[in-house]
Design a protein around this motif. Structure first.
Motif, PDB file in Angstrom:
ATOM      1  N   LEU A 176       0.832  -1.204   0.000  1.00  0.00           N
ATOM      2  CA  LEU A 176       0.000   0.000   0.000  1.00  0.00           C
ATOM      3  C   LEU A 176       0.870   1.260   0.000  1.00  0.00           C
ATOM      4  N   ILE A 177       1.963   1.238   0.752  1.00  0.00           N
ATOM      5  CA  ILE A 177       2.899   2.363   0.743  1.00  0.00           C
ATOM      6  C   ILE A 177       3.472   2.557  -0.660  1.00  0.00           C
ATOM      7  N   SER A 178       3.825   1.472  -1.311  1.00  0.00           N
ATOM      8  CA  SER A 178       4.387   1.543  -2.661  1.00  0.00           C
ATOM      9  C   SER A 178       3.382   2.136  -3.647  1.00  0.00           C
ATOM     10  N   ALA A 179       2.127   1.727  -3.528  1.00  0.00           N
ATOM     11  CA  ALA A 179       1.090   2.261  -4.414  1.00  0.00           C
ATOM     12  C   ALA A 179       0.872   3.750  -4.171  1.00  0.00           C
ATOM     13  N   ALA A 180       0.851   4.152  -2.905  1.00  0.00           N
ATOM     14  CA  ALA A 180       0.622   5.560  -2.578  1.00  0.00           C
ATOM     15  C   ALA A 180       1.793   6.436  -3.025  1.00  0.00           C
ATOM     16  N   VAL A 181       3.018   5.939  -2.876  1.00  0.00           N
ATOM     17  CA  VAL A 181       4.181   6.689  -3.345  1.00  0.00           C
ATOM     18  C   VAL A 181       4.119   6.865  -4.859  1.00  0.00           C
ATOM     19  N   THR A 182       3.687   5.830  -5.573  1.00  0.00           N
ATOM     20  CA  THR A 182       3.546   5.926  -7.022  1.00  0.00           C
ATOM     21  C   THR A 182       2.488   6.946  -7.397  1.00  0.00           C
ATOM     22  N   MET A 183       1.442   7.050  -6.592  1.00  0.00           N
ATOM     23  CA  MET A 183       0.414   8.054  -6.843  1.00  0.00           C
ATOM     24  C   MET A 183       0.987   9.458  -6.682  1.00  0.00           C
ATOM     25  N   MET A 184       1.957   9.615  -5.798  1.00  0.00           N
ATOM     26  CA  MET A 184       2.619  10.908  -5.636  1.00  0.00           C
ATOM     27  C   MET A 184       3.556  11.201  -6.796  1.00  0.00           C
ATOM     28  N   LEU A 185       4.361  10.210  -7.165  1.00  0.00           N
ATOM     29  CA  LEU A 185       5.386  10.413  -8.190  1.00  0.00           C
ATOM     30  C   LEU A 185       4.838  10.304  -9.607  1.00  0.00           C
ATOM     31  N   ARG A 186       3.741   9.535  -9.782  1.00  0.00           N
ATOM     32  CA  ARG A 186       3.069   9.370 -11.075  1.00  0.00           C
ATOM     33  C   ARG A 186       3.991   8.807 -12.149  1.00  0.00           C
ATOM     34  N   SER A 187       4.904   7.956 -11.722  1.00  0.00           N
ATOM     35  CA  SER A 187       5.842   7.339 -12.658  1.00  0.00           C
ATOM     36  C   SER A 187       6.251   5.969 -12.142  1.00  0.00           C
ATOM     37  N   THR A 188       6.067   4.947 -12.973  1.00  0.00           N
ATOM     38  CA  THR A 188       6.458   3.597 -12.587  1.00  0.00           C
ATOM     39  C   THR A 188       7.964   3.479 -12.430  1.00  0.00           C
ATOM     40  N   VAL A 189       8.698   4.015 -13.404  1.00  0.00           N
ATOM     41  CA  VAL A 189      10.159   3.906 -13.386  1.00  0.00           C
ATOM     42  C   VAL A 189      10.740   4.642 -12.187  1.00  0.00           C
ATOM     43  N   LEU A 190      10.282   5.860 -11.949  1.00  0.00           N
ATOM     44  CA  LEU A 190      10.806   6.648 -10.832  1.00  0.00           C
ATOM     45  C   LEU A 190      10.477   5.993  -9.494  1.00  0.00           C
ATOM     46  N   SER A 191       9.268   5.476  -9.368  1.00  0.00           N
ATOM     47  CA  SER A 191       8.860   4.836  -8.114  1.00  0.00           C
ATOM     48  C   SER A 191       9.695   3.599  -7.827  1.00  0.00           C
ATOM     49  N   LEU A 192       9.855   2.743  -8.832  1.00  0.00           N
ATOM     50  CA  LEU A 192      10.679   1.545  -8.649  1.00  0.00           C
ATOM     51  C   LEU A 192      12.133   1.927  -8.406  1.00  0.00           C
ATOM     52  N   GLY A 193      12.600   2.970  -9.072  1.00  0.00           N
ATOM     53  CA  GLY A 193      13.981   3.411  -8.897  1.00  0.00           C
ATOM     54  C   GLY A 193      14.281   3.924  -7.507  1.00  0.00           C
ATOM     55  N   ILE A 194      13.244   4.380  -6.806  1.00  0.00           N
ATOM     56  CA  ILE A 194      13.419   4.869  -5.431  1.00  0.00           C
ATOM     57  C   ILE A 194      13.120   3.771  -4.412  1.00  0.00           C
ATOM     58  N   LEU A 195      11.993   3.085  -4.574  1.00  0.00           N
ATOM     59  CA  LEU A 195      11.534   2.143  -3.560  1.00  0.00           C
ATOM     60  C   LEU A 195      12.383   0.873  -3.486  1.00  0.00           C
ATOM     61  N   VAL A 196      12.747   0.323  -4.631  1.00  0.00           N
ATOM     62  CA  VAL A 196      13.515  -0.933  -4.618  1.00  0.00           C
ATOM     63  C   VAL A 196      14.866  -0.754  -3.928  1.00  0.00           C
ATOM     64  N   PRO A 197      15.680   0.245  -4.298  1.00  0.00           N
ATOM     65  CA  PRO A 197      16.943   0.431  -3.561  1.00  0.00           C
ATOM     66  C   PRO A 197      16.716   0.786  -2.089  1.00  0.00           C
ATOM     67  N   LEU A 198      15.694   1.604  -1.810  1.00  0.00           N
ATOM     68  CA  LEU A 198      15.452   2.014  -0.423  1.00  0.00           C
ATOM     69  C   LEU A 198      15.096   0.828   0.455  1.00  0.00           C
ATOM     70  N   PHE A 199      14.179  -0.016  -0.007  1.00  0.00           N
ATOM     71  CA  PHE A 199      13.704  -1.127   0.803  1.00  0.00           C
ATOM     72  C   PHE A 199      14.675  -2.304   0.855  1.00  0.00           C
ATOM     73  N   PHE A 200      15.475  -2.487  -0.184  1.00  0.00           N
ATOM     74  CA  PHE A 200      16.256  -3.718  -0.270  1.00  0.00           C
ATOM     75  C   PHE A 200      17.769  -3.518  -0.218  1.00  0.00           C
TER      76      PHE A 200
END
Length: 267
Positions: A176-200
């Motif tokens: 749900l956090i990932s979905a909401a962040v994507t709603m803020m950024l409005r970009s799949t690539v940007l969201s994955l580029g931030i969330l994947v390194p941050l979380f993992f």
């Protein structure tokens, strides 16, 4: 008791929300990425749980003989990889419409952006929980069976049931956090580029650094580990319920940010 009429304001709003929620659920079911990501969650959780359990069974002296051994926590080791697929699911569930430009048509059909955003995020959360809850029980059963009777845990052991349900709650909130962040950024690539390194990657590095680690330990994926364990993680100063509070706070901030962005910015 009189029946509630459909033309009452409260009933009308609820009916409208349920209709939008049904449409968002249909969108998720028609995305191929939904099925691939959720299948990966199940396969990775159960498969890696079985592998860990098999390794532990053959090394009783190194694991099961120790009083602090957490059979439940070790059995859920596969979720560290499986949650990557769930983050991708949350991102793609929202970002796909922005990438394809179909979000404009969705907002034309549902002009009330708050209703549209809330329905989309609710559909993501319900879908994630519907998959992660049975996956958590299945992973527990497979991993504990693979460990063998000398060192495995049963669902009736203190804290075991809480950890199983806690795993499903943690994965759902992370999605749900990932979905909401994507709603803020409005970009799949940007969201994955931030969330994947941050979380993992980044979170584990930051949590081990002096000074910064005291704060980084309360990032959602670090705090969430506490929910799926029976023996508390020494890196975090809160128990399972405190960790849940941390996760809920992160989720609330992300949801507020996502819905506020959706309502204020053009599609």
């Amino acid at each position: 008791m009189s029946a509630v009429r459909d033309d009452q304001p409260g009933s009308g709003r609820m009916s409208h929300f349920l209709a939008v929620l049904s449409a968002e659920g249909l969108k998720l079911r028609t995305l191929r990425s939904t099925w691939w990501n959720l299948a990966a969650v199940v396969a990775l959780s159960v498969g890696i749980g079985f592998l860990y359990g098999s390794v532990i069974k053959g090394n009783y002296a190194d694991f099961g003989a120790k009083p602090a051994f957490d059979a439940v926590g070790y059995g859920f080791a596969g979720t560290n990889v499986a949650q990557l697929a769930l983050v991708c699911f949350g991102v793609l569930a929202v970002g796909a419409e922005y990438s394809a430009g179909t979000v404009r048509a969705s907002l034309t059909a549902v002009p009330r952006r708050g209703v549209f955003g809330a329905a989309k995020l609710t559909a993501v959360a319900v879908t994630a929980f519907a998959v992660t809850l049975p996956t958590a029980f299945l992973t527990f059963a497979v991993a504990q069976t693979a460990m063998g009777e000398r060192q495995n845990a049963s669902l009736g052991d203190p804290g075991a049931l809480r950890a199983v349900v806690g795993l499903a709650v943690y994965l759902t909130l992370l999605c749900l956090i990932s979905a909401a962040v994507t709603m803020m950024l409005r970009s799949t690539v940007l969201s994955l580029g931030i969330l994947v390194p941050l979380f993992f990657i980044v979170s584990d590095i930051l949590a081990s650094l002096p000074g910064v680690g005291a704060v980084a330990r309360y990032l959602p994926n670090v705090a969430g580990v506490q929910l799926m364990r029976v023996t508390p993680d020494d890196r975090i100063d809160v128990d399972a319920w405190g960790a849940l509070g941390v996760l809920l706070l992160w989720t609330a901030v992300a949801l507020c940010g996502g819905l506020a962005t959706l309502r204020r910015r053009d599609a």
